[in-house]
Enzyme design. Structure first.
Site, PDB file in Angstrom:
ATOM      1  N   SER A   1     -31.168 -20.512 -35.290  1.00  0.00           N
ATOM      2  CA  SER A   1     -30.790 -21.878 -35.643  1.00  0.00           C
ATOM      3  C   SER A   1     -29.296 -22.089 -35.409  1.00  0.00           C
ATOM      4  O   SER A   1     -28.843 -23.225 -35.284  1.00  0.00           O
ATOM      5  CB  SER A   1     -31.153 -22.166 -37.108  1.00  0.00           C
ATOM      6  OG  SER A   1     -30.536 -21.240 -37.974  1.00  0.00           O
TER       7      SER A   1
ATOM      8  N   SER B   1     -23.170  -4.419 -33.526  1.00  0.00           N
ATOM      9  CA  SER B   1     -21.806  -4.922 -33.699  1.00  0.00           C
ATOM     10  C   SER B   1     -20.841  -3.804 -33.341  1.00  0.00           C
ATOM     11  O   SER B   1     -21.167  -2.617 -33.513  1.00  0.00           O
ATOM     12  CB  SER B   1     -21.570  -5.331 -35.151  1.00  0.00           C
ATOM     13  OG  SER B   1     -20.179  -5.466 -35.388  1.00  0.00           O
TER      14      SER B   1
ATOM     15  N   TYR C   1     -21.972  -2.957 -43.770  1.00  0.00           N
ATOM     16  CA  TYR C   1     -22.329  -3.637 -42.515  1.00  0.00           C
ATOM     17  C   TYR C   1     -22.335  -2.652 -41.353  1.00  0.00           C
ATOM     18  O   TYR C   1     -23.274  -2.605 -40.556  1.00  0.00           O
ATOM     19  CB  TYR C   1     -21.320  -4.762 -42.273  1.00  0.00           C
ATOM     20  CG  TYR C   1     -21.557  -5.587 -41.031  1.00  0.00           C
ATOM     21  CD1 TYR C   1     -22.658  -6.446 -40.941  1.00  0.00           C
ATOM     22  CD2 TYR C   1     -20.683  -5.526 -39.948  1.00  0.00           C
ATOM     23  CE1 TYR C   1     -22.866  -7.217 -39.797  1.00  0.00           C
ATOM     24  CE2 TYR C   1     -20.881  -6.293 -38.815  1.00  0.00           C
ATOM     25  CZ  TYR C   1     -21.976  -7.133 -38.744  1.00  0.00           C
ATOM     26  OH  TYR C   1     -22.179  -7.893 -37.613  1.00  0.00           O
TER      27      TYR C   1
ATOM     28  N   THR D   1     -25.296  -0.441 -41.341  1.00  0.00           N
ATOM     29  CA  THR D   1     -26.538  -1.085 -40.852  1.00  0.00           C
ATOM     30  C   THR D   1     -26.519  -1.139 -39.324  1.00  0.00           C
ATOM     31  O   THR D   1     -27.539  -0.910 -38.674  1.00  0.00           O
ATOM     32  CB  THR D   1     -26.746  -2.508 -41.414  1.00  0.00           C
ATOM     33  OG1 THR D   1     -25.719  -3.399 -40.950  1.00  0.00           O
ATOM     34  CG2 THR D   1     -26.794  -2.522 -42.928  1.00  0.00           C
ATOM     35  N   LYS D   2     -25.369  -1.421 -38.748  1.00  0.00           N
ATOM     36  CA  LYS D   2     -25.298  -1.550 -37.288  1.00  0.00           C
ATOM     37  C   LYS D   2     -25.341  -0.170 -36.615  1.00  0.00           C
ATOM     38  O   LYS D   2     -25.831  -0.035 -35.494  1.00  0.00           O
ATOM     39  CB  LYS D   2     -24.049  -2.333 -36.879  1.00  0.00           C
ATOM     40  CG  LYS D   2     -24.069  -3.793 -37.384  1.00  0.00           C
ATOM     41  CD  LYS D   2     -25.288  -4.565 -36.887  1.00  0.00           C
ATOM     42  CE  LYS D   2     -25.245  -6.029 -37.257  1.00  0.00           C
ATOM     43  NZ  LYS D   2     -26.405  -6.784 -36.765  1.00  0.00           N
TER      44      LYS D   2
ATOM     45  N   ASN E   1     -38.620 -15.544 -43.014  1.00  0.00           N
ATOM     46  CA  ASN E   1     -37.582 -14.613 -43.438  1.00  0.00           C
ATOM     47  C   ASN E   1     -37.942 -13.251 -42.841  1.00  0.00           C
ATOM     48  O   ASN E   1     -38.902 -12.616 -43.282  1.00  0.00           O
ATOM     49  CB  ASN E   1     -37.551 -14.564 -44.969  1.00  0.00           C
ATOM     50  CG  ASN E   1     -36.517 -13.577 -45.490  1.00  0.00           C
ATOM     51  OD1 ASN E   1     -35.925 -12.821 -44.723  1.00  0.00           O
ATOM     52  ND2 ASN E   1     -36.310 -13.582 -46.790  1.00  0.00           N
ATOM     53  N   VAL E   2     -37.185 -12.818 -41.855  1.00  0.00           N
ATOM     54  CA  VAL E   2     -37.574 -11.594 -41.151  1.00  0.00           C
ATOM     55  C   VAL E   2     -37.290 -10.324 -41.961  1.00  0.00           C
ATOM     56  O   VAL E   2     -37.618  -9.224 -41.521  1.00  0.00           O
ATOM     57  CB  VAL E   2     -36.947 -11.491 -39.731  1.00  0.00           C
ATOM     58  CG1 VAL E   2     -37.515 -12.557 -38.819  1.00  0.00           C
ATOM     59  CG2 VAL E   2     -35.435 -11.552 -39.774  1.00  0.00           C
TER      60      VAL E   2
ATOM     61  N   ASN F   1     -31.833 -10.580 -33.850  1.00  0.00           N
ATOM     62  CA  ASN F   1     -30.457 -11.071 -34.002  1.00  0.00           C
ATOM     63  C   ASN F   1     -30.087 -11.444 -35.443  1.00  0.00           C
ATOM     64  O   ASN F   1     -28.941 -11.274 -35.837  1.00  0.00           O
ATOM     65  CB  ASN F   1     -30.266 -12.284 -33.081  1.00  0.00           C
ATOM     66  CG  ASN F   1     -29.009 -13.056 -33.407  1.00  0.00           C
ATOM     67  OD1 ASN F   1     -27.902 -12.664 -33.040  1.00  0.00           O
ATOM     68  ND2 ASN F   1     -29.157 -14.162 -34.139  1.00  0.00           N
TER      69      ASN F   1
ATOM     70  N   GLY G   1     -33.187 -15.625 -36.028  1.00  0.00           N
ATOM     71  CA  GLY G   1     -31.912 -16.227 -36.436  1.00  0.00           C
ATOM     72  C   GLY G   1     -31.279 -17.041 -35.329  1.00  0.00           C
ATOM     73  O   GLY G   1     -30.105 -16.862 -35.008  1.00  0.00           O
TER      74      GLY G   1
HETATM   75  P1  NAP Z   1     -24.683 -16.769 -38.179  1.00  0.00           P
HETATM   76  O1  NAP Z   1     -23.885 -17.768 -37.431  1.00  0.00           O
HETATM   77  O2  NAP Z   1     -24.445 -16.562 -39.634  1.00  0.00           O
HETATM   78  O3  NAP Z   1     -26.236 -17.088 -37.931  1.00  0.00           O
HETATM   79  C1  NAP Z   1     -27.199 -16.280 -38.543  1.00  0.00           C
HETATM   80  C2  NAP Z   1     -28.560 -16.744 -38.110  1.00  0.00           C
HETATM   81  O4  NAP Z   1     -29.534 -15.893 -38.727  1.00  0.00           O
HETATM   82  C3  NAP Z   1     -28.869 -18.153 -38.537  1.00  0.00           C
HETATM   83  O5  NAP Z   1     -29.657 -18.774 -37.547  1.00  0.00           O
HETATM   84  C4  NAP Z   1     -29.678 -17.938 -39.804  1.00  0.00           C
HETATM   85  O6  NAP Z   1     -30.582 -19.008 -39.986  1.00  0.00           O
HETATM   86  C5  NAP Z   1     -30.441 -16.691 -39.458  1.00  0.00           C
HETATM   87  N1  NAP Z   1     -30.925 -15.928 -40.601  1.00  0.00           N
HETATM   88  C6  NAP Z   1     -30.194 -15.486 -41.656  1.00  0.00           C
HETATM   89  N2  NAP Z   1     -30.985 -14.808 -42.489  1.00  0.00           N
HETATM   90  C7  NAP Z   1     -32.226 -14.803 -41.929  1.00  0.00           C
HETATM   91  C8  NAP Z   1     -33.473 -14.251 -42.315  1.00  0.00           C
HETATM   92  N3  NAP Z   1     -33.599 -13.544 -43.447  1.00  0.00           N
HETATM   93  N4  NAP Z   1     -34.544 -14.458 -41.518  1.00  0.00           N
HETATM   94  C9  NAP Z   1     -34.437 -15.167 -40.375  1.00  0.00           C
HETATM   95  N5  NAP Z   1     -33.281 -15.711 -39.953  1.00  0.00           N
HETATM   96  C10 NAP Z   1     -32.188 -15.533 -40.740  1.00  0.00           C
HETATM   97  O7  NAP Z   1     -24.526 -15.296 -37.541  1.00  0.00           O
HETATM   98  P2  NAP Z   1     -23.920 -14.850 -36.134  1.00  0.00           P
HETATM   99  O8  NAP Z   1     -22.473 -14.693 -36.277  1.00  0.00           O
HETATM  100  O9  NAP Z   1     -24.466 -15.678 -35.047  1.00  0.00           O
HETATM  101  O10 NAP Z   1     -24.519 -13.354 -36.044  1.00  0.00           O
HETATM  102  C11 NAP Z   1     -25.759 -13.090 -35.439  1.00  0.00           C
HETATM  103  C12 NAP Z   1     -25.890 -11.584 -35.250  1.00  0.00           C
HETATM  104  O11 NAP Z   1     -24.785 -11.093 -34.486  1.00  0.00           O
HETATM  105  C13 NAP Z   1     -25.911 -10.773 -36.535  1.00  0.00           C
HETATM  106  O12 NAP Z   1     -26.821  -9.712 -36.435  1.00  0.00           O
HETATM  107  C14 NAP Z   1     -24.494 -10.242 -36.634  1.00  0.00           C
HETATM  108  O13 NAP Z   1     -24.422  -9.051 -37.366  1.00  0.00           O
HETATM  109  C15 NAP Z   1     -24.170 -10.026 -35.165  1.00  0.00           C
HETATM  110  N6  NAP Z   1     -22.737 -10.023 -34.864  1.00  0.00           N
HETATM  111  C16 NAP Z   1     -21.958 -11.111 -35.117  1.00  0.00           C
HETATM  112  C17 NAP Z   1     -20.609 -11.084 -34.803  1.00  0.00           C
HETATM  113  C18 NAP Z   1     -19.685 -12.231 -35.046  1.00  0.00           C
HETATM  114  O14 NAP Z   1     -18.465 -12.035 -34.867  1.00  0.00           O
HETATM  115  N7  NAP Z   1     -20.180 -13.416 -35.369  1.00  0.00           N
HETATM  116  C19 NAP Z   1     -20.045  -9.906 -34.248  1.00  0.00           C
HETATM  117  C20 NAP Z   1     -20.882  -8.823 -34.007  1.00  0.00           C
HETATM  118  C21 NAP Z   1     -22.219  -8.889 -34.316  1.00  0.00           C
HETATM  119  P3  NAP Z   1     -30.776 -19.766 -41.399  1.00  0.00           P
HETATM  120  O15 NAP Z   1     -29.444 -20.320 -41.771  1.00  0.00           O
HETATM  121  O16 NAP Z   1     -31.812 -20.757 -41.118  1.00  0.00           O
HETATM  122  O17 NAP Z   1     -31.262 -18.698 -42.324  1.00  0.00           O
END
Ligand code: NAP
Length: 243
Positions: free
Chosen positions: A10, A138, A151, A154-155, A59-60, A86, A8
């Site tokens: 991108s 998280s 959520y 899962t975490k 798709n992981v 991630n 993930g």
């Molecule tokens: P994001 O901006 O929504 O980005 C998600 C990434 O995962 C994108 O690159 C997406 O790519 C990819 N992805 C989604 N489904 C996928 C799949 N089935 N297989 C492979 N890639 C996939 O998310 P983020 O906020 O950066 O969060 C990343 C991680 O950090 C997550 O595990 C989230 O739970 C954790 N987190 C986030 C926050 C926050 O505040 N943002 C806080 C705590 C923890 P595509 O669009 O190409 O699918």
């Protein structure tokens, strides 16, 4: 050459981790599932900064796709040094209104997907007798937020299996840790309604969301030899939210 797979990457936190690990000298695999253009942009940025790597669409949450990705990466580079698990999704739903489909979607990616990647990569790391796995958790795993039961479950699972995998794999030179960010300014957070976001901000003692780069700093440190004796830990990075 050292090789890192960031699932993930991108966008968001994954992208920041991919860029940071490339700056640290890793050849980086930019995994994603649908955003072709964004993934290519991540790779272009890596290359523009003098780094190297590849994009890999998989798709992981699907074991067969993970197996193929790990096989192809190993074929291309002959080693895998770091896995950043991630790719994850958040679905905020109160229990009384919860769609059962939410359970499957979140557990398939946030839990099963992490296991699939960890297992496939650990087989390679086991043969190398070295490697680092970093699981993106998280703060929701430790701090209850209404609407995030699925959520946070899962975490919480991520934190638990991080500890167990650290115990199982430590003898083979493989370290496993988790990073538990609070609110990070990414698309995931932007998707939350403005009012809810404001409410979240009020709860953060540092009065701001983290940047994705700040999460990547911690991932970079955990991957490095500076943290060679740290395993099985969940590093919380939440601006004080969980205090
Ligand atoms: P994001 O901006 O929504 O980005 C998600 C990434 O995962 C994108 O690159 C997406 O790519 C990819 N992805 C989604 N489904 C996928 C799949 N089935 N297989 C492979 N890639 C996939 O998310 P983020 O906020 O950066 O969060 C990343 C991680 O950090 C997550 O595990 C989230 O739970 C954790 N987190 C986030 C926050 C926050 O505040 N943002 C806080 C705590 C923890 P595509 O669009 O190409 O699918």
């Amino acid at each position: 050459m050292k090789v890192a797979i960031v699932t993930g990457s991108s966008k968001g936190i994954g992208k920041a981790c991919a860029l940071r690990l490339a700056r640290d000298g890793y050849t980086v695999v930019v995994n994603y599932s649908s955003s072709d253009e964004a993934a290519l942009q991540t790779l272009e940025q890596i290359k523009a900064e003098g780094g190297d790597g590849m994009v890999y669409k998989a798709n992981v949450a699907v074991l067969a796709e993970v197996k193929q990705m790990v096989r192809d990466v190993f074929k291309a580079y002959g080693r895998i040094d770091v896995l950043v698990n991630n790719a994850g999704i958040v679905r905020d739903e109160y229990l009384l209104m919860m769609n059962p489909d939410t359970l499957d979607k979140c557990f398939d990616l946030n839990v099963k997907g992490y296991f699939y990647c960890a297992q496939q990569v650990a087989v390679k790391m086991y043969k190398q007798k070295s490697g680092v796995i970093i699981n993106m958790s998280s703060v929701s795993s430790k701090f209850a937020l209404a609407g995030q039961a699925v959520y946070s479950a899962t975490k919480g699972a991520v934190n638990s299996f991080t500890q167990t995998l650290a115990k199982e794999l430590g003898g083979y030179g493989i370290r496993v840790n988790a990073v538990a960010p609070g609110f990070v300014a990414t698309e995931m957070i932007e998707a939350i309604p403005e009012e809810t976001r404001k409410g979240y901000l009020e709860k953060v003692p540092l009065k701001r969301f983290a940047s994705a780069d700040e999460v990547a700093n911690v991932v970079s440190a955990l991957a490095s030899d500076q943290f060679a004796y740290v395993t099985g830990q969940v590093i919380v990075l939440d601006g004080g939210l969980s205090l």
